[in-house]
Design a protein around this motif. Structure first.
Motif, PDB file in Angstrom:
ATOM      1  N   MET A 121     -45.652  74.378  30.627  1.00  0.00           N
ATOM      2  CA  MET A 121     -44.953  75.551  31.121  1.00  0.00           C
ATOM      3  C   MET A 121     -43.554  75.540  30.563  1.00  0.00           C
ATOM      4  SD  MET A 121     -45.633  76.794  34.925  1.00  0.00           S
ATOM      5  CE  MET A 121     -43.946  76.300  35.060  1.00  0.00           C
ATOM      6  N   ALA A 122     -43.042  76.688  30.335  1.00  0.00           N
ATOM      7  CA  ALA A 122     -41.809  76.825  29.607  1.00  0.00           C
ATOM      8  C   ALA A 122     -40.640  76.099  30.253  1.00  0.00           C
ATOM      9  CB  ALA A 122     -41.478  78.295  29.445  1.00  0.00           C
ATOM     10  N   GLY A 123     -40.371  76.385  31.504  1.00  0.00           N
ATOM     11  CA  GLY A 123     -39.188  75.805  32.095  1.00  0.00           C
ATOM     12  C   GLY A 123     -37.960  76.343  31.397  1.00  0.00           C
ATOM     13  N   VAL A 124     -38.123  77.495  30.801  1.00  0.00           N
ATOM     14  CA  VAL A 124     -37.053  78.122  30.034  1.00  0.00           C
ATOM     15  C   VAL A 124     -35.796  78.370  30.869  1.00  0.00           C
ATOM     16  CG1 VAL A 124     -36.374  80.212  28.799  1.00  0.00           C
ATOM     17  CG2 VAL A 124     -38.576  79.144  28.330  1.00  0.00           C
ATOM     18  N   PRO A 125     -35.931  78.906  32.069  1.00  0.00           N
ATOM     19  CA  PRO A 125     -34.739  79.144  32.865  1.00  0.00           C
ATOM     20  C   PRO A 125     -33.884  77.898  33.018  1.00  0.00           C
ATOM     21  CG  PRO A 125     -36.602  80.234  33.864  1.00  0.00           C
ATOM     22  CD  PRO A 125     -37.137  79.449  32.717  1.00  0.00           C
ATOM     23  N   GLU A 126     -34.486  76.817  33.412  1.00  0.00           N
ATOM     24  CA  GLU A 126     -33.721  75.579  33.580  1.00  0.00           C
ATOM     25  C   GLU A 126     -33.039  75.182  32.282  1.00  0.00           C
ATOM     26  OE1 GLU A 126     -36.012  72.236  34.900  1.00  0.00           O
ATOM     27  OE2 GLU A 126     -34.248  70.936  35.059  1.00  0.00           O
ATOM     28  N   LEU A 127     -33.789  75.234  31.217  1.00  0.00           N
ATOM     29  CA  LEU A 127     -33.264  74.831  29.908  1.00  0.00           C
ATOM     30  C   LEU A 127     -32.043  75.647  29.503  1.00  0.00           C
ATOM     31  CD1 LEU A 127     -33.341  73.399  27.174  1.00  0.00           C
ATOM     32  CD2 LEU A 127     -35.104  75.029  26.458  1.00  0.00           C
ATOM     33  N   VAL A 128     -32.154  76.947  29.542  1.00  0.00           N
ATOM     34  CA  VAL A 128     -31.059  77.788  29.055  1.00  0.00           C
ATOM     35  C   VAL A 128     -29.837  77.736  29.974  1.00  0.00           C
ATOM     36  CG1 VAL A 128     -32.520  79.326  27.706  1.00  0.00           C
ATOM     37  CG2 VAL A 128     -32.050  79.862  30.096  1.00  0.00           C
ATOM     38  N   VAL A 129     -30.089  77.615  31.270  1.00  0.00           N
ATOM     39  CA  VAL A 129     -28.959  77.497  32.192  1.00  0.00           C
ATOM     40  C   VAL A 129     -28.187  76.211  31.911  1.00  0.00           C
ATOM     41  CG1 VAL A 129     -28.326  77.089  34.587  1.00  0.00           C
ATOM     42  CG2 VAL A 129     -29.899  78.924  34.026  1.00  0.00           C
ATOM     43  N   LEU A 153     -30.774  67.920  29.950  1.00  0.00           N
ATOM     44  CA  LEU A 153     -30.687  68.934  28.906  1.00  0.00           C
ATOM     45  C   LEU A 153     -31.215  68.423  27.574  1.00  0.00           C
ATOM     46  CD1 LEU A 153     -29.832  71.572  27.621  1.00  0.00           C
ATOM     47  CD2 LEU A 153     -27.485  70.714  27.514  1.00  0.00           C
ATOM     48  N   GLU A 154     -30.806  67.227  27.222  1.00  0.00           N
ATOM     49  CA  GLU A 154     -31.269  66.644  25.960  1.00  0.00           C
ATOM     50  C   GLU A 154     -32.781  66.520  25.939  1.00  0.00           C
ATOM     51  OE1 GLU A 154     -29.374  62.979  24.693  1.00  0.00           O
ATOM     52  OE2 GLU A 154     -27.478  63.686  25.582  1.00  0.00           O
ATOM     53  N   ARG A 155     -33.288  66.033  27.040  1.00  0.00           N
ATOM     54  CA  ARG A 155     -34.720  65.827  27.176  1.00  0.00           C
ATOM     55  C   ARG A 155     -35.487  67.136  27.050  1.00  0.00           C
ATOM     56  NH1 ARG A 155     -37.320  61.649  30.076  1.00  0.00           N
ATOM     57  NH2 ARG A 155     -39.405  62.235  30.736  1.00  0.00           N
ATOM     58  N   LEU A 156     -35.039  68.133  27.783  1.00  0.00           N
ATOM     59  CA  LEU A 156     -35.716  69.426  27.775  1.00  0.00           C
ATOM     60  C   LEU A 156     -35.615  70.085  26.401  1.00  0.00           C
ATOM     61  CD1 LEU A 156     -34.923  71.137  31.187  1.00  0.00           C
ATOM     62  CD2 LEU A 156     -36.949  69.885  30.469  1.00  0.00           C
ATOM     63  N   THR A 157     -34.471  69.923  25.770  1.00  0.00           N
ATOM     64  CA  THR A 157     -34.272  70.496  24.445  1.00  0.00           C
ATOM     65  C   THR A 157     -35.268  69.898  23.458  1.00  0.00           C
ATOM     66  OG1 THR A 157     -31.917  70.789  24.876  1.00  0.00           O
ATOM     67  CG2 THR A 157     -32.623  70.885  22.591  1.00  0.00           C
ATOM     68  N   ALA A 158     -35.375  68.583  23.489  1.00  0.00           N
ATOM     69  CA  ALA A 158     -36.311  67.900  22.598  1.00  0.00           C
ATOM     70  C   ALA A 158     -37.733  68.397  22.850  1.00  0.00           C
ATOM     71  CB  ALA A 158     -36.225  66.394  22.809  1.00  0.00           C
ATOM     72  N   ASN A 159     -38.092  68.465  24.105  1.00  0.00           N
ATOM     73  CA  ASN A 159     -39.427  68.948  24.485  1.00  0.00           C
ATOM     74  C   ASN A 159     -39.666  70.345  23.960  1.00  0.00           C
ATOM     75  OD1 ASN A 159     -39.924  67.424  27.767  1.00  0.00           O
ATOM     76  ND2 ASN A 159     -40.225  66.678  25.697  1.00  0.00           N
ATOM     77  N   LEU A 208     -56.686  72.009  18.264  1.00  0.00           N
ATOM     78  CA  LEU A 208     -55.327  72.240  18.729  1.00  0.00           C
ATOM     79  C   LEU A 208     -54.463  70.999  18.555  1.00  0.00           C
ATOM     80  CD1 LEU A 208     -54.471  74.844  19.581  1.00  0.00           C
ATOM     81  CD2 LEU A 208     -55.043  74.330  21.943  1.00  0.00           C
ATOM     82  N   LYS A 209     -55.047  69.898  18.915  1.00  0.00           N
ATOM     83  CA  LYS A 209     -54.314  68.632  18.803  1.00  0.00           C
ATOM     84  C   LYS A 209     -53.940  68.356  17.361  1.00  0.00           C
ATOM     85  CE  LYS A 209     -55.089  65.092  22.306  1.00  0.00           C
ATOM     86  NZ  LYS A 209     -55.873  63.900  22.642  1.00  0.00           N
ATOM     87  N   VAL A 210     -54.909  68.502  16.492  1.00  0.00           N
ATOM     88  CA  VAL A 210     -54.688  68.200  15.084  1.00  0.00           C
ATOM     89  C   VAL A 210     -53.654  69.152  14.476  1.00  0.00           C
ATOM     90  CG1 VAL A 210     -55.748  68.130  12.811  1.00  0.00           C
ATOM     91  CG2 VAL A 210     -57.006  67.301  14.799  1.00  0.00           C
ATOM     92  N   LEU A 211     -53.896  70.450  14.652  1.00  0.00           N
ATOM     93  CA  LEU A 211     -53.027  71.454  14.030  1.00  0.00           C
ATOM     94  C   LEU A 211     -51.587  71.363  14.524  1.00  0.00           C
ATOM     95  CD1 LEU A 211     -55.063  74.759  13.666  1.00  0.00           C
ATOM     96  CD2 LEU A 211     -54.512  73.007  11.984  1.00  0.00           C
ATOM     97  N   SER A 212     -51.441  71.059  15.808  1.00  0.00           N
ATOM     98  CA  SER A 212     -50.084  71.027  16.369  1.00  0.00           C
ATOM     99  C   SER A 212     -49.487  69.632  16.220  1.00  0.00           C
ATOM    100  CB  SER A 212     -50.108  71.414  17.831  1.00  0.00           C
ATOM    101  OG  SER A 212     -50.622  70.356  18.606  1.00  0.00           O
ATOM    102  N   ARG A 213     -50.250  68.770  15.590  1.00  0.00           N
ATOM    103  CA  ARG A 213     -49.814  67.380  15.407  1.00  0.00           C
ATOM    104  C   ARG A 213     -49.486  66.711  16.726  1.00  0.00           C
ATOM    105  NH1 ARG A 213     -46.005  68.731  10.261  1.00  0.00           N
ATOM    106  NH2 ARG A 213     -47.595  69.887   9.162  1.00  0.00           N
ATOM    107  N   GLU A 214     -50.450  66.770  17.590  1.00  0.00           N
ATOM    108  CA  GLU A 214     -50.364  66.038  18.862  1.00  0.00           C
ATOM    109  C   GLU A 214     -49.370  66.636  19.861  1.00  0.00           C
ATOM    110  OE1 GLU A 214     -53.297  63.257  18.852  1.00  0.00           O
ATOM    111  OE2 GLU A 214     -52.366  64.376  17.218  1.00  0.00           O
ATOM    112  N   THR A 215     -48.566  67.623  19.457  1.00  0.00           N
ATOM    113  CA  THR A 215     -47.562  68.125  20.393  1.00  0.00           C
ATOM    114  C   THR A 215     -48.149  69.070  21.435  1.00  0.00           C
ATOM    115  OG1 THR A 215     -46.937  70.079  19.121  1.00  0.00           O
ATOM    116  CG2 THR A 215     -45.880  68.007  18.539  1.00  0.00           C
ATOM    117  N   LEU A 216     -49.256  69.676  21.104  1.00  0.00           N
ATOM    118  CA  LEU A 216     -49.918  70.571  22.054  1.00  0.00           C
ATOM    119  C   LEU A 216     -51.284  70.013  22.399  1.00  0.00           C
ATOM    120  CD1 LEU A 216     -47.750  72.639  21.888  1.00  0.00           C
ATOM    121  CD2 LEU A 216     -49.353  74.225  20.858  1.00  0.00           C
TER     122      LEU A 216
END
Lengths: 112, 112
Positions: free
Chosen positions: A9-17, A88-94, B35-43
């Motif tokens: 799930m995006a968690g976009v709100p948390e990230l951008v805030v 923030l760093e963690r979420l950004t990387a994710n 999905l795993k292969v194409l996204s290189r394990e990230t998805l």
DNA sequence: TTCTATGCCTCGTCACGCGAGGTATAATCG
DNA sequence: CGATTATACCTCGCGTGACGAGGCATAGAA
């Protein structure tokens, strides 16, 4: 009880805030407006999302509230804590990993 | 009763599954692996995500099931419907707008 | 005075992502 | 032969997070 990742799930709100607050302290209403402008209207956090999110992040120790009276109105400025920075760093990387993954899928015509 | 947009929530699983099926029909297990292969394990879509998602999309008329017996095992291949194609375009556009928005926020050092 | 902008808030809903678990067959390996 | 691994499908229940709709209050403009 560590920080729980937004898995897929995006968690976009948390990230951008968090990202905005890393730049300088801001208050809720300001965050909403800034977000709209910077993202060119594509990201708009309704207040039903924003305020609960802020409270939740505060409860988790990611930010610290700094209430102030300005022209008869109350503003609650928020500061990022050390924990918030780490988060923030963690979420950004994710986010980067996962959006790169999606991009790869979307750009698939079977090549590569 | 039109298709509901994922607002801000990612809706990534639906998007990537539709994208894969747009290329060629596939069955669940295959989708997960690809999905795993194409996204290189990230998805990686767990089965607890994938199968319910497939059923939901089928119920919404986005895909059509094509069961087949292969070597004693049942595979349910899925085909994109016209509706599914439209949905894919829509979700893709949404994703691009919103990930661009996030990228802009993340890349903000106050410039621009 | 009424409307708009500012500024905060909560409640209830709903959908979704996810882990854990369950079934069954075919092939492989000791 | 029995156990394990890979294939292939499935469901249930939980948590959480995004959201709309609503509500309160002040300042200034129309």
């Amino acid at each position: 009880m560590g920080e729980r990742d937004p898995t897929l799930m995006a968690g976009v709100p948390e990230l951008v805030v968090l990202r905005l607050l890393a730049e300088r302290e801001m208050y809720g209403y300001e965050i909403a407006r800034t977000l709209k402008v910077l993202s060119r209207e594509t990201l708009s956090l309704g207040e039903g999302v924003l305020y609960p999110a802020l409270h939740a992040m505060e409860a988790r120790g990611l930010l610290r509230p700094r209430p102030r009276q300005v022209e008869g109105r109350t503003r609650i400025y928020y500061q990022l804590t050390a924990r918030g920075h780490r988060r923030l760093e963690r979420l950004t990387a994710n986010w980067q990993r996962m959006s790169a993954g999606v991009a790869r899928i979307l750009g698939t015509s079977d090549h590569e």
